[in-house]
Design a protein around this motif. Structure first.
Motif, PDB file in Angstrom:
ATOM      1  N   LEU A   4       0.835  -1.194   0.000  1.00 14.81           N
ATOM      2  CA  LEU A   4       0.000   0.000   0.000  1.00 14.81           C
ATOM      3  C   LEU A   4       0.876   1.252   0.000  1.00 14.81           C
ATOM      4  O   LEU A   4       0.594   2.221  -0.728  1.00 14.81           O
ATOM      5  CB  LEU A   4      -0.934  -0.012   1.202  1.00 14.81           C
ATOM      6  N   GLU A 183     -11.297  -6.294   2.237  1.00 12.85           N
ATOM      7  CA  GLU A 183     -10.967  -4.913   2.581  1.00 12.85           C
ATOM      8  C   GLU A 183      -9.540  -4.547   2.169  1.00 12.85           C
ATOM      9  O   GLU A 183      -9.292  -3.439   1.670  1.00 12.85           O
ATOM     10  CB  GLU A 183     -11.150  -4.693   4.080  1.00 12.85           C
ATOM     11  N   GLN A 186      -9.405  -4.051  -1.498  1.00 11.30           N
ATOM     12  CA  GLN A 186     -10.119  -2.820  -1.862  1.00 11.30           C
ATOM     13  C   GLN A 186      -9.249  -1.601  -1.634  1.00 11.30           C
ATOM     14  O   GLN A 186      -9.201  -0.679  -2.466  1.00 11.30           O
ATOM     15  CB  GLN A 186     -11.414  -2.714  -1.043  1.00 11.30           C
ATOM     16  N   ALA A 187      -8.525  -1.565  -0.529  1.00  9.41           N
ATOM     17  CA  ALA A 187      -7.641  -0.437  -0.246  1.00  9.41           C
ATOM     18  C   ALA A 187      -6.538  -0.326  -1.296  1.00  9.41           C
ATOM     19  O   ALA A 187      -6.178   0.776  -1.735  1.00  9.41           O
ATOM     20  CB  ALA A 187      -7.040  -0.585   1.151  1.00  9.41           C
ATOM     21  N   GLU A 190      -8.051   1.021  -4.565  1.00  6.66           N
ATOM     22  CA  GLU A 190      -8.295   2.459  -4.466  1.00  6.66           C
ATOM     23  C   GLU A 190      -6.994   3.243  -4.600  1.00  6.66           C
ATOM     24  O   GLU A 190      -6.948   4.291  -5.259  1.00  6.66           O
ATOM     25  CB  GLU A 190      -8.992   2.781  -3.144  1.00  6.66           C
TER      26      GLU A 190
END
Length: 437
Positions: A4, A183, A186-187, A190
């Protein structure tokens, strides 16, 4: 999560598998966002052309390639997947000869990823498919990598929304549907797509995202079939369907104009609805509306051939056998070179099966490329527009209304013109020789 952070700081390497109408624009967009990009394709000639800064897709210019070449590498070596933090699958999803989904390209690509992927990688499917593919096809193959899904490998789906020839909406400006499997995924979705495109639209699951794409194209297919059927009805009544549509389009609410034509082309609309009809059989749900639309649109080339035969019989007392025809435009839509599923190829086939001799002009297609179907036409060259007056054509059939065509010159041929796109009337040209079809 380290992945991330790398996505947010643009330190991640993005792999794009499939450098066609979807993958190549996405690769350039990701590079413009600051990511290092590796573009994968099985076609070595594409790799060579890209390194020469030669684009084969209108949506990507040579300037785009020059601006991003310091961030982009192109390869046929799938072992380099191991160096990627994000891997995006942009491969074809055609229909087989029985008009059933052919996911072989997706499955083969997924196996390549599973063989080389490393932990902390986001894998995204962009290829259009039936709802449930990510869950039931992609994930089981990726699980064979030995890495845990949702912990080591993260999976998502984001349907492509490319529209070749559309100067208003490009990869970066088209709102992007995204869905991660969980989740964490999804992060990551995004973070990645939020850096590449202007607007990200999150939906709950990959299955919903898959259904969004199918729904968009079924909407278009059904409405195009509706106006194609209305055209047939209004023709018998002596009513011009184009005038009807123009009138109806003035209503500022409750109506959206769609236009008839010689059939459907492009990768999406002729194919995607059949992915849902196939999937619906598993649930014993009938798809009569979708199948009827497909039947109407598939039959439009045969209607155009029938109308051309009628026009020749009325004007010259002859049929199609031995007739010399000029087909105007062979790309599936105006102002592009995209030949995927072009109805012009079906028209050419039907005309020649009826004994006609068919030549074509197209300012965007100098010769017919290799296609999944219609191999007999591969390599056939377009006629020089300056020579059409010497060819002695019996009729002209306008299949694609490119702006760069000299339509007034078609009138000077003095033969009947069968216009499937309302091209002549839209340009205010005399209609004495023109039949709208």
């Amino acid at each position: 999560m380290a992945l991330l952070d790398r996505l947010r700081t643009r330190e991640a390497t993005v792999g794009i598998i499939g450098l066609g109408y979807v993958g190549l624009p996405l690769a350039v967009a990701a590079a413009k966002a600051g990511y290092s990009v590796i573009g994968f394709d099985v076609d070595a000639s594409k790799v060579e052309r890209l390194y020469a800064r030669e684009s084969y897709i209108e949506a990507v210019s040579p300037d785009d390639l020059a601006q991003t070449d310091h961030l982009c590498a192109w390869t046929v070596d799938f072992e380099q997947i191991a160096t990627c933090d994000v891997v995006v699958i942009c491969v074809p999803t055609p229909l087989n000869q029985h008009r059933e989904p052919d996911l072989s390209f997706v499955e083969d690509t997924a196996r390549q990823i599973a063989a080389h992927v490393t932990p902390e990688t986001l894998v995204v499917l962009e290829s259009t498919t039936w709802p449930g593919t990510t869950e039931e096809v992609l994930k089981p193959i990726l699980a064979q990598s030995g890495h845990a899904l949702g912990r080591d490998i993260f999976v998502g789906f984001s349907p492509e929304r490319e529209d070749p020839g559309n100067a208003t909406y490009r990869t970066q400006t088209i709102p992007k549907i995204i869905a991660g499997d969980g989740e964490a995924a999804q992060a990551l979705m995004e973070a990645f797509y939020g850096a590449v495109v202007e607007t990200v639209v999150t939906v709950p699951t990959p299955t919903v995202a898959e259904a969004v794409k199918i729904t968009e194209n079924i909407f278009r297919s059904v409405n195009i079939a509706l106006v194609n059927e209305l055209k047939l009805i209004y023709d018998e009544m002596g009513i011009d369907v184009w005038e009807v549509i123009d009138g109806a389009a003035t209503k500022p609410f409750g109506y959206m104009p769609f236009y008839p034509g010689p059939g459907l082309g492009g990768h999406c609309i002729p194919i995607d609805p059949f992915y849902l009809t196939w999937r619906a059989r598993k649930f014993d749900v009938p798809t009569r509306f979708i199948e009827l639309a497909g039947e109407i649109n598939t039959n439009m080339p045969a209607h155009i051939v029938h109308r051309t035969r009628e026009v020749l019989d009325r004007a010259q007392g002859r049929g199609l056998n031995g007739a010399k025809l000029l087909l105007v435009g062979v790309a599936y839509k105006k102002n592009v070179s995209d030949m995927r599923e072009s109805p012009a190829m079906r028209l050419m086939q039907l005309f020649e099966e009826a004994g006609a001799e068919v030549s074509f002009i197209d300012p965007h297609v100098p010769q017919i490329p290799q296609m999944r179907e219609y191999g007999i036409f591969e390599g056939r060259a377009a006629l020089d527009p300056g020579r059409i007056s010497d060819a002695g054509f019996d009729a002209v059939v306008i299949a694609t209304d490119h702006d760069a065509v000299d339509y007034a010159a078609l009138l000077e041929l003095g033969c009947p013109i069968i216009d499937t796109r309302n091209a002549m009337a839209k340009r205010g040209l005399p209609m004495d020789l023109v039949t709208k079809a």
